[in-house]
Design a protein around this motif. Structure first.
Motif, PDB file in Angstrom:
ATOM      1  N   ASP A   1      -9.383   1.912  -0.434  1.00  0.00           N
ATOM      2  CA  ASP A   1      -8.683   1.260   0.669  1.00  0.00           C
ATOM      3  C   ASP A   1      -9.362  -0.047   1.063  1.00  0.00           C
TER       4      ASP A   1
ATOM      5  N   TYR B   1       0.845  -1.198   0.000  1.00  0.00           N
ATOM      6  CA  TYR B   1       0.000   0.000   0.000  1.00  0.00           C
ATOM      7  C   TYR B   1       0.879   1.248   0.000  1.00  0.00           C
TER       8      TYR B   1
ATOM      9  N   HIS C   1       0.904   4.225  -2.721  1.00  0.00           N
ATOM     10  CA  HIS C   1       0.356   5.528  -2.333  1.00  0.00           C
ATOM     11  C   HIS C   1       1.377   6.489  -1.728  1.00  0.00           C
TER      12      HIS C   1
ATOM     13  N   LEU D   1      -4.260   4.850   5.614  1.00  0.00           N
ATOM     14  CA  LEU D   1      -5.466   4.156   5.183  1.00  0.00           C
ATOM     15  C   LEU D   1      -6.700   4.832   5.741  1.00  0.00           C
TER      16      LEU D   1
END
Length: 100
Positions: free
Chosen positions: A54, A39, A43, A48
């Motif tokens: 997400d 993640y 990103h 999150l």
């Protein structure tokens, strides 16, 4: 997944304690850590909950890590692993990014 290396800044005693967790727990924890690393790669952060795409399961895990740290339930190895990827311990990521 067998984890054999000690995270930077972690004592061998802490590592041995963490290694003593049941392997299913440890495996699941590291699977989620790898998802969080992916993640972050995509990103550029570990924030999150602010993007529509997400993963709700990963978001729940992230919230759980924050709660576990608050209650002193994370091992030093877990803390070091999360700190190494610049985990956001506060959920208010964008609040401290605003320019007034």
């Amino acid at each position: 997944m067998e984890v054999n290396s000690i995270a930077e800044g972690v004592s061998e005693d802490s590592w041995n304690t963490f290694k003593g967790l049941q392997s299913a727990q440890k495996k699941k924890w590291y699977e989620n850590l790898e998802k969080l690393k992916s993640y972050r790669q995509v990103h550029g952060d570990c924030a999150l909950g602010f993007r529509d795409e997400d993963d709700p399961d990963l978001l729940s895990w992230v919230k759980e890590q924050r709660k576990e740290r608050l209650h002193g339930n994370l091992d030093r190895v877990q803390l070091a692993e999360l700190d190494n990827i610049q985990f956001r311990w506060k959920a208010d990521y964008f609040d401290d990014q605003l320019e007034w």
